[in-house]
Motif scaffolding. Structure first.
Motif, mmCIF file in Angstrom:
data_model
loop_
_atom_site.group_PDB
_atom_site.id
_atom_site.type_symbol
_atom_site.label_atom_id
_atom_site.label_comp_id
_atom_site.label_asym_id
_atom_site.label_seq_id
_atom_site.Cartn_x
_atom_site.Cartn_y
_atom_site.Cartn_z
ATOM 1 N N MET A 86 6.004 16.972 -2.053
ATOM 2 C CA MET A 86 4.887 16.809 -1.124
ATOM 3 C C MET A 86 3.538 17.060 -1.805
ATOM 4 O O MET A 86 2.542 16.407 -1.493
ATOM 5 C CB MET A 86 5.054 17.746 0.072
ATOM 6 N N LEU A 87 3.523 17.989 -2.744
ATOM 7 C CA LEU A 87 2.277 18.234 -3.490
ATOM 8 C C LEU A 87 1.882 16.980 -4.266
ATOM 9 O O LEU A 87 0.704 16.587 -4.280
ATOM 10 C CB LEU A 87 2.453 19.412 -4.453
ATOM 11 N N LEU A 88 2.853 16.353 -4.909
ATOM 12 C CA LEU A 88 2.558 15.142 -5.694
ATOM 13 C C LEU A 88 2.144 13.989 -4.782
ATOM 14 O O LEU A 88 1.297 13.170 -5.148
ATOM 15 C CB LEU A 88 3.775 14.748 -6.530
ATOM 16 N N GLN A 89 2.737 13.921 -3.595
ATOM 17 C CA GLN A 89 2.352 12.880 -2.649
ATOM 18 C C GLN A 89 0.906 13.073 -2.200
ATOM 19 O O GLN A 89 0.125 12.116 -2.127
ATOM 20 C CB GLN A 89 3.281 12.901 -1.436
ATOM 21 N N LYS A 90 0.551 14.334 -1.885
ATOM 22 C CA LYS A 90 -0.830 14.622 -1.478
ATOM 23 C C LYS A 90 -1.796 14.317 -2.625
ATOM 24 O O LYS A 90 -2.856 13.706 -2.413
ATOM 25 C CB LYS A 90 -0.961 16.095 -1.067
ATOM 26 N N GLU A 91 -1.416 14.676 -3.843
ATOM 27 C CA GLU A 91 -2.262 14.393 -5.011
ATOM 28 C C GLU A 91 -2.509 12.904 -5.146
ATOM 29 O O GLU A 91 -3.637 12.458 -5.415
ATOM 30 C CB GLU A 91 -1.579 14.950 -6.271
ATOM 31 N N ALA A 92 -1.466 12.103 -4.943
ATOM 32 C CA ALA A 92 -1.591 10.649 -5.065
ATOM 33 C C ALA A 92 -2.515 10.083 -3.994
ATOM 34 O O ALA A 92 -3.371 9.223 -4.269
ATOM 35 C CB ALA A 92 -0.205 10.002 -4.952
ATOM 36 N N VAL A 93 -2.386 10.571 -2.761
ATOM 37 C CA VAL A 93 -3.222 10.080 -1.658
ATOM 38 C C VAL A 93 -4.678 10.469 -1.883
ATOM 39 O O VAL A 93 -5.604 9.669 -1.655
ATOM 40 C CB VAL A 93 -2.708 10.624 -0.308
ATOM 41 N N TYR A 94 -4.924 11.683 -2.347
ATOM 42 C CA TYR A 94 -6.300 12.109 -2.630
ATOM 43 C C TYR A 94 -6.901 11.278 -3.764
ATOM 44 O O TYR A 94 -8.103 10.993 -3.772
ATOM 45 C CB TYR A 94 -6.327 13.595 -2.979
ATOM 46 N N ASN A 95 -6.055 10.894 -4.709
ATOM 47 C CA ASN A 95 -6.522 10.021 -5.796
ATOM 48 C C ASN A 95 -7.002 8.698 -5.207
ATOM 49 O O ASN A 95 -8.085 8.197 -5.541
ATOM 50 C CB ASN A 95 -5.377 9.800 -6.785
ATOM 51 N N CYS A 110 0.836 -1.194 0.000
ATOM 52 C CA CYS A 110 0.000 0.000 0.000
ATOM 53 C C CYS A 110 0.874 1.249 0.000
ATOM 54 O O CYS A 110 0.622 2.203 -0.751
ATOM 55 C CB CYS A 110 -0.936 -0.017 1.208
ATOM 56 N N HIS A 111 1.905 1.268 0.856
ATOM 57 C CA HIS A 111 2.826 2.412 0.910
ATOM 58 C C HIS A 111 3.473 2.663 -0.451
ATOM 59 O O HIS A 111 3.555 3.798 -0.919
ATOM 60 C CB HIS A 111 3.903 2.174 1.972
ATOM 61 N N ARG A 112 3.949 1.580 -1.076
ATOM 62 C CA ARG A 112 4.630 1.724 -2.362
ATOM 63 C C ARG A 112 3.676 2.207 -3.458
ATOM 64 O O ARG A 112 4.052 3.022 -4.296
ATOM 65 C CB ARG A 112 5.234 0.394 -2.781
ATOM 66 N N LEU A 113 2.471 1.654 -3.458
ATOM 67 C CA LEU A 113 1.499 2.108 -4.450
ATOM 68 C C LEU A 113 1.285 3.613 -4.341
ATOM 69 O O LEU A 113 1.284 4.335 -5.355
ATOM 70 C CB LEU A 113 0.165 1.367 -4.276
ATOM 71 N N LEU A 114 1.097 4.090 -3.116
ATOM 72 C CA LEU A 114 0.769 5.501 -2.917
ATOM 73 C C LEU A 114 1.983 6.412 -3.066
ATOM 74 O O LEU A 114 1.862 7.532 -3.559
ATOM 75 C CB LEU A 114 0.137 5.694 -1.537
ATOM 76 N N SER A 115 3.135 5.937 -2.643
ATOM 77 C CA SER A 115 4.313 6.817 -2.646
ATOM 78 C C SER A 115 5.139 6.713 -3.919
ATOM 79 O O SER A 115 5.996 7.545 -4.168
ATOM 80 C CB SER A 115 5.204 6.486 -1.449
ATOM 81 N N GLN A 116 4.848 5.679 -4.740
ATOM 82 C CA GLN A 116 5.662 5.482 -5.937
ATOM 83 C C GLN A 116 4.819 5.430 -7.209
ATOM 84 O O GLN A 116 5.011 6.247 -8.116
ATOM 85 C CB GLN A 116 6.475 4.191 -5.790
ATOM 86 N N VAL A 170 -6.369 -3.614 6.456
ATOM 87 C CA VAL A 170 -4.999 -3.093 6.448
ATOM 88 C C VAL A 170 -4.888 -1.874 5.549
ATOM 89 O O VAL A 170 -4.298 -0.854 5.929
ATOM 90 C CB VAL A 170 -4.003 -4.190 5.988
ATOM 91 N N PHE A 171 -5.455 -1.965 4.358
ATOM 92 C CA PHE A 171 -5.339 -0.852 3.414
ATOM 93 C C PHE A 171 -6.026 0.408 3.955
ATOM 94 O O PHE A 171 -5.551 1.524 3.733
ATOM 95 C CB PHE A 171 -5.911 -1.256 2.050
ATOM 96 N N THR A 172 -7.127 0.250 4.659
ATOM 97 C CA THR A 172 -7.810 1.411 5.241
ATOM 98 C C THR A 172 -6.915 2.101 6.273
ATOM 99 O O THR A 172 -6.777 3.331 6.274
ATOM 100 C CB THR A 172 -9.136 0.978 5.899
ATOM 101 N N LYS A 173 -6.299 1.303 7.132
ATOM 102 C CA LYS A 173 -5.412 1.880 8.151
ATOM 103 C C LYS A 173 -4.271 2.669 7.510
ATOM 104 O O LYS A 173 -3.959 3.790 7.907
ATOM 105 C CB LYS A 173 -4.831 0.769 9.043
ATOM 106 N N VAL A 174 -3.631 2.061 6.513
ATOM 107 C CA VAL A 174 -2.492 2.716 5.861
ATOM 108 C C VAL A 174 -2.938 4.003 5.187
ATOM 109 O O VAL A 174 -2.309 5.063 5.353
ATOM 110 C CB VAL A 174 -1.835 1.776 4.830
ATOM 111 N N LEU A 175 -4.032 3.910 4.441
ATOM 112 C CA LEU A 175 -4.482 5.071 3.679
ATOM 113 C C LEU A 175 -4.868 6.219 4.592
ATOM 114 O O LEU A 175 -4.458 7.374 4.380
ATOM 115 C CB LEU A 175 -5.659 4.667 2.775
#
Length: 968
Positions: free
Chosen positions: A446-455, A367-373, A423-428
Motif C-alpha cells: 500500500m505504501l508503494l501504491q500511494k507513492e505511485a499515485v502521488y508521483n 490508467c489503472h495499470r499505469l498507476l498500479s503496475q 477520463v484520466f482525471t476521474k481515475v486518478l
C-alpha cells in the motif's frame, strides 16, 4: 605477381604489432604507420587478410589498418590518396568471394566495403550491388550470411547520404531490391519457426541471424528509400508481416531458458520488429494511418492486459509505450476544423481510429495499470535506494524515455493525460481518495501504491490545476504525511516533498510558502534518509526560485536551511549530487543577497577543499565557480577575505594555456568580474591577475563584453597604478578589436575608451592618440550605425569639453597627415555633428554633444562663426530634451544635486565608484542652460556684439524665442 618479400615484411610487422609486449608492439606500429602512404601498401594488406591460413589476430589487424586507411586515403582529394589503379584491383578483390570463416574479421570486411561504397558506389563500382545480390541468393548459409552482412553495411552507409542525387539513387536501389529482401526475410523466418518447433537450436541461430540481417536492410530501405510507403504493396506487406511475426517470436523466446544465448538474440529480433513500426510511424505518419488500430491493439493488449503475461521483457514494454505515445501525440493526425485536402481526410481517419480504440473502459484500464503496475517502485529500485542512494536520486533526463522503463512510463502517462484528460482525471482522483487515509508502515504494498499515485499527481500538476484545491490538500493531508517518521514511511516522505515542489509553481498560495520552508527543514536533518534529504533540497530550490518568493518570509529559516544544506553537501560523495546541492545553495545566496553574510564562512572554508577534490570533475568545478559568483555578490566588499582562494581559482580558470579552461572559462570570467566589482581597493594580487586578460582578448570569444567590463572596473578601482602598468595592453586590445568586431563590439570598446577619458581627461587622449584618426575618419565618412556614431561623437565631445588644446593640436596633426586645411576639417566635423544629433538617442549623450558644441563657440575660429546657426539649432533641441520647468525656471534634470549622492544598500563597490565618477561628469554637474548662457556671453566678448547680434538674427524667429524662454 606481388613481391613475396614485401608481403613477408608487412606480415612480420603485423605479427609484431599484435604482440602483447609493448617493447615489440610500439616499433611495429610506428613501422606500419610509416607505410600508410606508400603505393601498394593496401594491396599487400588485402593479400594478408584474404589468406585464411594465417593467424586470425594478424588478419584482423590487417583488416583494421585497411579500414582506417580508407577513411584517410580513399577519396581522390585526400593527401597521399591511393592510386586509382590500385583501387580498381582492391575493389575487384573485395567481392570475389564471401566465405570469410572468422566472424569479427567478416564484420570488419563488411564495414570497410560499406566505407568504399559510400565513395564509389554506383559510379565507380557498379558491379558491387549485383555481386552482393547474387551471393545473397545462393543456398550456402555462410556465403549468404557474409553477403547479407556486407549488403547491410553498404545500405547503411548509402542511406546516410543526403544530397538529392544520392537520395534518388537510393530510392531506385530500394525499388529494385526491396521485394527480393522481403521474400528472403519471410522465408528465413518461416524456416526459423519450423526449426523452433523441433528445438533445433543450431539451425534456429543461423536462420535468425539471416532473417535479422535482411530485416535491418528492409528497415533502412523503407525509411530512407521510399517517399510514400502506402503506395508500395511490398512496403505494406512488410508492416503487415511485422504484426504477424511478433507473437510467435515472443512465444519461442518464452520457451527458452534465461541462460540460452538464443533468448537474447530473439529479444533483439523483437525489438527490431518494433523499431520498424516506430520508424515507419514517425517518418510516414500519414502512410501509417491504416495501421493505427492494429498498433494500438498490439501494444495495449501486451502491456495493459493479461495477454502479455510471461511474454514481456523491459525493452519490449518501452518500445510499445513509445509506439502508443507516438500515435497519441502525432501532430500530423490532428483534425482541422475545415477539411481542405486529402491530408485532412487522412488525419480524420487517424482521429477516428484512435477514438474507436480509446473507449472509456480502455482508458480506464490503461490508467489503472499505469498507476498500479508500471508506476510502482520495483524491488530493484528499493535495493538501489539502500545501496546507492545518490545514484537513485539522479534524474536521467534527456531522451532516457526512449530506452528506460520508468521515464518512458511517465512520458506516456502525461501524453495520455493531456489527450484524454477527462477520463484520466476521474481515475486518478478516485485512486487518490482510496490511498488518502492512514497506512500502516508495515504494509509495503500500500505504501508503494500511494507513492505511485502521488508521483502521478505531481507529474499531472498542470493538467489538474482546476480539479484540485492544493492548498487544502497540502494543509490537511500532505503535511501530516511528512510527520510520520517510521523508517519504511520514507518512500512517502520523499514522494510528498517532491510532490509539493511540483505544485509550488502551479497552485500554492504564497501565504503557505513559509509552511513549505518549515516542512523542508526536518527532511534535511542528518537523521533523515539520504534520498529524502536530497529530494527535500531540490524542493527548497524550487521554493526559493519561485516567482512569488519573498525574502523576508524566508529569512527566519535561512540560518537553519543553509547549515543543513552545507552539512548535506559535505556528506554526499557523488559529483552530480554535490553539483545539485551547490546549485541549491547558489539559489539561496542569490535570493537573500547580503543577508547571507553571517552564515557564509563555513561554505567559504569548504569550497577550497572541494575544489582540490574535484580535479577530475570539471563540471563540478563549474558549479563551484557559479556558487562563488553568488557568494561574492552576497558578501560584497567582505569577499576580500576569500582572496587567498578566489584569485588562484580565477587565475587558473581564465588561463587559456590550461586545458580545463574550455569548461571553466565562462564561469571563471564571471567570477573575476564579480570579484573586481566588489573589491574595496586594488591589491597586488588583483593587479597580477590582469596578466590573463591579453590572451582572452586575443581569443575573441563571446566573453569579450565581460572582459571589457572587467577592464573598466580595473580603471575605476586603481586608476593610476593600473594605467601605469597596463595602458599599452589596453590600447593594443582596443585597436585590434575595433578592426575586427561588429557594431555592438565597437560600442563596448568605445565605452571603455570613454571611461578612461573621464578618469584621465588630460592623459587619456594621449593614450589613444593613434586611435583617434581612425575614429575621426569614420565620423567624416558618416558611419552607418547610429549607436556607433553616437559613441564616436561622445569620445570627441569628452576631449573637446575637458582638453580643448589637445583637440585642436590633434586636428592640426591630422590635417598635416591628410593634406587638408584645419578650417576645412573642422567645418566638415561640425556639419556631420549637427546632422547626426538625431542619431544620438540617449539624453546623457545628447547633452554631452551639446556641451561640446557650445564649448567650441568661444574659440577664435571663423568656422565656428560660420556654423553658429547650426550649433544653436542642435543645442536648442537638446535643451528641450533635458530641461524641465520648476517654479517658473528651466532646470536641467540631468544635473545631480547632493540629494542624489545617497548610497544604495545593494550597490557594489564598483557601482559606488561609477556614481562618484558621474558626480564629476560635466553631463551631471553642469547645467546645459547655464553653460549656454556663459558660452554665448563669452562668444559675444570675443567676436563682438555686432557679430553676435547679426548671427542671432540669422536664426529662425521661433528658435530664438524658444532660446529666450530657456534663458528666462
Amino acid at each position: 605477381m606481388m613481391d613475396a618479400t614485401i608481403v613477408g615484411t608487412v606480415l612480420d610487422a603485423l605479427t609484431r604489432a599484435s604482440s602483447q609486449n609493448t617493447a615489440v608492439l610500439k616499433p611495429a606500429e610506428q613501422q606500419l604507420k610509416s607505410w600508410e602512404t606508400q603505393p601498394g601498401f593496401y594491396t599487400v594488406l588485402q593479400t594478408i587478410f584474404s589468406n585464411h591460413a594465417l593467424d586470425d589476430n594478424v588478419r584482423w589487424l590487417a583488416v583494421v589498418y585497411f579500414k582506417n586507411g580508407i577513411d584517410r586515403y580513399w577519396r581522390k582529394s585526400a593527401p597521399n590518396a591511393i592510386a586509382e589503379a590500385e583501387k580498381v584491383k582492391i575493389r575487384g578483390q573485395l567481392i570475389t568471394n564471401f566465405q570469410e570463416p572468422v566472424g569479427p574479421i567478416a564484420t570488419q570486411l563488411a564495414v570497410l566495403i560499406g566505407k568504399v561504397a559510400r565513395v564509389d558506389c554506383p559510379r565507380n563500382w557498379p558491379e558491387l550491388i549485383p555481386t552482393l545480390l547474387t551471393a545473397i541468393r545462393k543456398a550456402g548459409h555462410l556465403e549468404q550470411q557474409r553477403a547479407l552482412l556486407t549488403y547491410h553495411h553498404v545500405i547503411k552507409t548509402l542511406a546516410g547520404k543526403r544530397l538529392a542525387p544520392d537520395k534518388k539513387l537510393f530510392q531506385e536501389l530500394t525499388e529494385n531490391t526491396f521485394s527480393l529482401l522481403l521474400e528472403l526475410w519471410n522465408a528465413h523466418l518461416d524456416e526459423f519457426i519450423h526449426h523452433a518447433q523441433m528445438k533445433d537450436h543450431h539451425n534456429m541461430t543461423i536462420l535468425l541471424e539471416l532473417s535479422t540481417l535482411a530485416l535491418k536492410v528492409l528497415r533502412k530501405q523503407l525509411v530512407y528509400g521510399m517517399l510514400e510507403p502506402d503506395k508500395n504493396a511490398s512496403a505494406m506487406m512488410l508492416i503487415e508481416l511485422v504484426f504477424q511475426r511478433i507473437r510467435p517470436i515472443l512465444e519461442i523466446r518464452g520457451e527458452l531458458s534465461s541462460t540460452n544465448g538464443l533468448r537474447e538474440k530473439l529479444e533483439k529480433k523483437v525489438l527490431l520488429l518494433m523499431k520498424t513500426l516506430l520508424d515507419t510511424q514517425d517518418t510516414f505518419p500519414l502512410s501509417y494511418v491504416s495501421f493505427i488500430g492494429r498498433s494500438l491493439e498490439l501494444s495495449v493488449t501486451y502491456i495493459f492486459t493479461e495477454a502479455g503475461r510471461g511474454l514481456l521483457f523491459e525493452r519490449f514494454i518501452v518500445f510499445n509505450m513509445n509506439l502508443i505515445k507516438s500515435i497519441v501525440k502525432c501532430d500530423y493526425c490532428r483534425v482541422s476544423k475545415v477539411m481542405e485536402n486529402s491530408k485532412d481526410l487522412v488525419a480524420y481517419d487517424a482521429q477516428k481510429a484512435k477514438n474507436e480504440f480509446f473507449t472509456d473502459s480502455t482508458l480506464w484500464e490503461m490508467c489503472h495499470r499505469l498507476l498500479s503496475q508500471y508506476f510502482l517502485l520495483t524491488q530493484e529500485d528499493l535495493e538501489m535506494w539502500e545501496s546507492d542512494p545518490e545514484g537513485f536520486t539522479i534524474d536521467e533526463g534527456g531522451e532516457s524515455w526512449k530506452f528506460t522503463l520508468r521515464p518512458c512510463t511517465e512520458v506516456l502517462f502525461l501524453a495520455m493525460f493531456h489527450a484524454y484528460r477527462e477520463v484520466f482525471t476521474k481515475v486518478l482522483l478516485q485512486i487518490v481518495q482510496s490511498v488518502q487515509g492512514v497506512i500502516e508502515p508495515t504494509n509495503m504494498d500500500m505504501l508503494l501504491q500511494k507513492e505511485a499515485v502521488y508521483n502521478a499527481m505531481g507529474l499531472a500538476a498542470f493538467e489538474l490545476f482546476d480539479e484540485v484545491n492544493f492548498d487544502q490538500w497540502f494543509t490537511n493531508h500532505l503535511l501530516g504525511e511528512l510527520n510520520n517518521k517510521h523508517p519504511r514511511y520514507k518512500v512517502i516522505r520523499r514522494r510528498v516533498i517532491w510532490l509539493i515542489g511540483q505544485w509550488l509553481g502551479v497552485k500554492l498560495s504564497p501565504s503557505l510558502h513559509p509552511t513549505v520552508y518549515q516542512a523542508v527543514l526536518p527532511l534535511l536533518a542528518q537523521d533523515e534518509d539520504l534520498v529524502v534529504r536530497i529530494t527535500a533540497a531540490q524542493t527548497l530550490k524550487i521554493a526559493v526560485d519561485d516567482f512569488e518568493f519573498k525574502k523576508d518570509n524566508f529569512l527566519p529559516y535561512l540560518e537553519s536551511s543553509f547549515a543543513l544544506l552545507f552539512q548535506l553537501l559535505k556528506q554526499v560523495s557523488e559529483c552530480d549530487t554535490k553539483m545539485h546541492i551547490l546549485h541549491v545553495l547558489s539559489f539561496i545566496i542569490e535570493r537573500v543577497e547580503a543577508q547571507i553574510r553571517p552564515y557564509a564562512s563555513s561554505l567559504a572554508q569548504y569550497l577550497p577543499v572541494l575544489w582540490e577534490e574535484s580535479v577530475e570533475h570539471n563540471m563540478l568545478r563549474c558549479a563551484i565557480l557559479s556558487t562563488l559568483v553568488h557568494l561574492v555578490q552576497g558578501l560584497g566588499s567582505l569577499s576580500v577575505e576569500l582572496y587567498h582562494f578566489l584569485i588562484p581559482i580565477i587565475k587558473f580558470s581564465t588561463d587559456v594555456s590550461q586545458p580545463p579552461h574550455v569548461y571553466l572559462l565562462d564561469d571563471g570570467i564571471d567570477l573575476w568580474y564579480e570579484t573586481i566589482q566588489n573589491a574595496p581597493l586594488m591589491t597586488k594580487e588583483l593587479m597580477q591577475l590582469f596578466g590573463n586578460m591579453t590572451p582572452l582578448l586575443e581569443l575573441g570569444s563571446e566573453n569579450l563584453k565581460t572582459c571589457f567590463q572587467i577592464i573598466t572596473a580595473y580603471v575605476l578601482l586603481g586608476p593610476n597604478e593600473f594605467m601605469q602598468s597596463y595602458s599599452c595592453a589596453v590600447y593594443a586590445g582596443c585597436v585590434s578589436l575595433l578592426e575586427s568586431v561588429r557594431p555592438e563590439g565597437i560600442v563596448i570598446v568605445l565605452k571603455l575608451v570613454e571611461t578612461i577619458l573621464k578618469v584621465f581627461p588630460t592623459e587619456g587622449p594621449q593614450i589613444f592618440r593613434q586611435l583617434l584618426p581612425k575614429i575621426l575618419q569614420r565620423v567624416l565618412d558618416k558611419e552607418e550605425y547610429p549607436t556607433v556614431m553616437s559613441m564616436y561623437l561622445s569620445v570627441f565631445a569628452r576631449i573637446v569639453i575637458k582638453n580643448q588644446s589637445f583637440f585642436f593640436s590633434f586636428l592640426q596633426q591630422y590635417c598635416h597627415t591628410t593634406k587638408q586645411q584645419p578650417d576645412e576639417l573642422l567645418s566638415k566635423l561640425l556639419v556631420v555633428w549637427s546632422e547626426k544629433m538625431d542619431w544620438i538617442t540617449q539624453a546623457e549623450r545628447r547633452k554631452l554633444s551639446a556641451l561640446a558644441l557650445m564649448a567650441l563657440l568661444p574659440s577664435n575660429s571663423s568656422v565656428v562663426v560660420e556654423k553658429f546657426p547650426d550649433v544653436v539649432y542642435a543645442v536648442v533641441e537638446v535643451l528641450h530634451d533635458v530641461c524641465r520647468e520648476e517654479n517658473g525656471t528651466q532646470v536641467d534634470y540631468l544635473v545631480m544635486g547632493d540629494r542624489e549622492d545617497v548610497e544604495d544598500e545593494f550597490e557594489t563597490e564598483h557601482d559606488k565608484r561609477k556614481r562618484k565618477l558621474s558626480m564629476k561628469d560635466p553631463v551631471h554637474c553642469t547645467s546645459l542652460r547655464d553653460f549656454c548662457i556663459l558660452q554665448f556671453t563669452e562668444f559675444e566678448r570675443i567676436h563682438g556684439t555686432p557679430t553676435f547680434t547679426r548671427l542671432m538674427e540669422s536664426i529662425d524667429f521661433e528658435i530664438r524665442e524658444q532660446l529666450q524662454n530657456f534663458f528666462k
